[in-house]
Write a protein that holds these residues in place. Structure first.
Motif, PDB file in Angstrom:
ATOM      1  N   PHE A  22       0.798  -0.961   0.011  1.00 53.59           N
ATOM      2  CA  PHE A  22       0.033   0.052   0.052  1.00 53.59           C
ATOM      3  C   PHE A  22       0.898   1.302   0.029  1.00 53.59           C
ATOM      4  CE2 PHE A  22      -2.347   3.515   2.021  1.00 53.59           C
ATOM      5  CZ  PHE A  22      -3.595   3.335   1.481  1.00 53.59           C
ATOM      6  N   LEU A  86      -7.896  -3.432   2.799  1.00 51.90           N
ATOM      7  CA  LEU A  86      -7.035  -2.308   2.430  1.00 51.90           C
ATOM      8  C   LEU A  86      -7.806  -1.351   1.055  1.00 51.90           C
ATOM      9  CD1 LEU A  86      -4.292  -0.926   3.325  1.00 51.90           C
ATOM     10  CD2 LEU A  86      -4.788  -3.327   4.395  1.00 51.90           C
ATOM     11  N   ALA A 114      -3.136   6.788  -4.141  1.00 53.39           N
ATOM     12  CA  ALA A 114      -2.719   5.550  -3.600  1.00 53.39           C
ATOM     13  C   ALA A 114      -2.732   4.313  -4.425  1.00 53.39           C
ATOM     14  CB  ALA A 114      -3.703   5.209  -2.479  1.00 53.39           C
ATOM     15  N   VAL A 116      -2.339   0.048  -4.757  1.00 51.88           N
ATOM     16  CA  VAL A 116      -2.502  -1.329  -3.926  1.00 51.88           C
ATOM     17  C   VAL A 116      -1.774  -2.312  -4.994  1.00 51.88           C
ATOM     18  CG1 VAL A 116      -4.018  -2.875  -2.816  1.00 51.88           C
ATOM     19  CG2 VAL A 116      -4.271  -0.282  -2.844  1.00 51.88           C
ATOM     20  N   THR A 138       4.648  -0.858  -7.689  1.00 53.07           N
ATOM     21  CA  THR A 138       3.734  -0.079  -6.715  1.00 53.07           C
ATOM     22  C   THR A 138       3.722   1.161  -6.945  1.00 53.07           C
ATOM     23  OG1 THR A 138       3.506  -1.699  -5.054  1.00 53.07           O
ATOM     24  CG2 THR A 138       2.700   0.427  -4.499  1.00 53.07           C
ATOM     25  N   ALA A 163      -7.227   6.054  -6.223  1.00 54.26           N
ATOM     26  CA  ALA A 163      -6.669   5.007  -6.008  1.00 54.26           C
ATOM     27  C   ALA A 163      -6.546   4.414  -7.303  1.00 54.26           C
ATOM     28  CB  ALA A 163      -7.474   4.087  -4.896  1.00 54.26           C
TER      29      ALA A 163
END
Length: 298
Positions: A22, A86, A114, A116, A138, A163
């Motif tokens: 994350f 998450l 963000a 994931v 990531t 995200a």
């Protein structure tokens, strides 16, 4: 004595454990005055930790694997069985935490991207823990054009978080139904990073869309717009009661805006549009100039 380096494909060896990843970073961090960099760098992990606590993930908050502060954000690993949590409820809760903070602060607004992801990473309590291709990917996802574009196009008053999920997370967690987030709330995008040899399919999720994001599509392939057999795509925008159905636009990268657009819209992926007020009806309806990044591009 320096540690010897293993050569790939020379022998078989145990695969490192799979770890969820994350990461977040702040929009426009480098544009802040230098005096604010330190406080914002400290604030971001505090906001994420607060959201983890509110989301009922205190155990994960205290048990992060190989956490790191990247200056404009953070990254940490965790047991992959926690991946569904998450995504949901953490992302909506983090969005709420950011909204509350931004409503109350007299300092710079904190808007986050963000990402994931999940993959095999060393995690044996050594200095190299967490380093590997999954971690690199990531951060590439965080820096990819679509997630930057979608946050830039949204209202800073309403949209505080965007995200992006890797294809592995999408397939194993979201599409498989293990998380509370419905797949229909996500948009498939080609994640590319300017100046980097990185291209992956990924999925965007914006907990609180705003403005044109309510009617925008950022999709992977250049195809004609899909039309519904039962709902027309004719006549004015949302303000005059018109309904849109089957109004998906497929683009290589960037933002396909539908509805009423006023002023200028610029996307840094190589195409810029300058126009007066526009309305999206049948096909493309663009007034003004359209400039693309190279010959032969539509």
């Amino acid at each position: 004595m320096p540690t010897s380096m293993s050569q790939p494909h020379s022998e078989s060896r145990a695969l490192p454990p799979y770890r969820g990843l994350f990461a977040v970073d702040a929009k426009d961090f480098t544009g802040l005055p230098a005096v604010q960099h330190g406080p914002v760098s400290q604030l971001i992990p505090e906001l994420v930790d607060h959201a983890l606590g509110r989301a009922g993930l205190a155990e994960l908050r205290e048990g992060k694997r190989f956490p790191a502060n990247t200056g404009d954000g953070i990254v940490f690993g965790f047991d992959p069985e926690k991946l569904p949590f998450l995504i949901w409820p953490l992302l909506p809760v983090l969005d709420e935490v950011l909204a509350t903070y931004n409503q109350q602060t007299v300092g710079p607004r904190i808007r986050l991207r963000a990402s994931v992801h999940v993959g095999p990473l060393p995690d044996a309590g050594g200095p190299g823990d967490g380093n590997g291709t999954p971690r690199n990917d990531t951060h590439r996802l965080l820096d990819s054009r679509p997630v930057k574009a979608v946050l830039a196009a949204a209202s800073p008053e309403t949209t505080h978080l965007a995200a992006v999920f890797s294809s592995r997370v999408w397939e194993d967690v979201v599409l498989a139904g293990y998380t509370g987030l419905h797949p229909d709330r996500c948009i498939e995008v080609p994640a590319t990073v300017e100046g980097k040899s990185f291209t992956q399919q990924a999925w965007l999720f914006v907990p609180t869309p705003s403005g044109n994001l309510l009617e925008a599509g950022i999709l992977p392939a250049a195809q004609p717009a899909e039309t519904s057999d039962t709902e027309p795509r004719h006549g004015g925008g949302p303000g005059n009661g018109a309904r849109y159905s089957g109004n998906t636009q497929h683009v290589i990268e960037g933002a396909a805006l539908m509805g009423d657009v006023g002023g200028d819209f610029t996307y840094t992926g190589g195409a810029s549009y300058r126009a007066a007020n526009q309305h999206w009806g049948d096909g493309d309806n663009v007034s003004g100039d359209k400039h693309t990044g190279g010959k032969g591009q539509a």
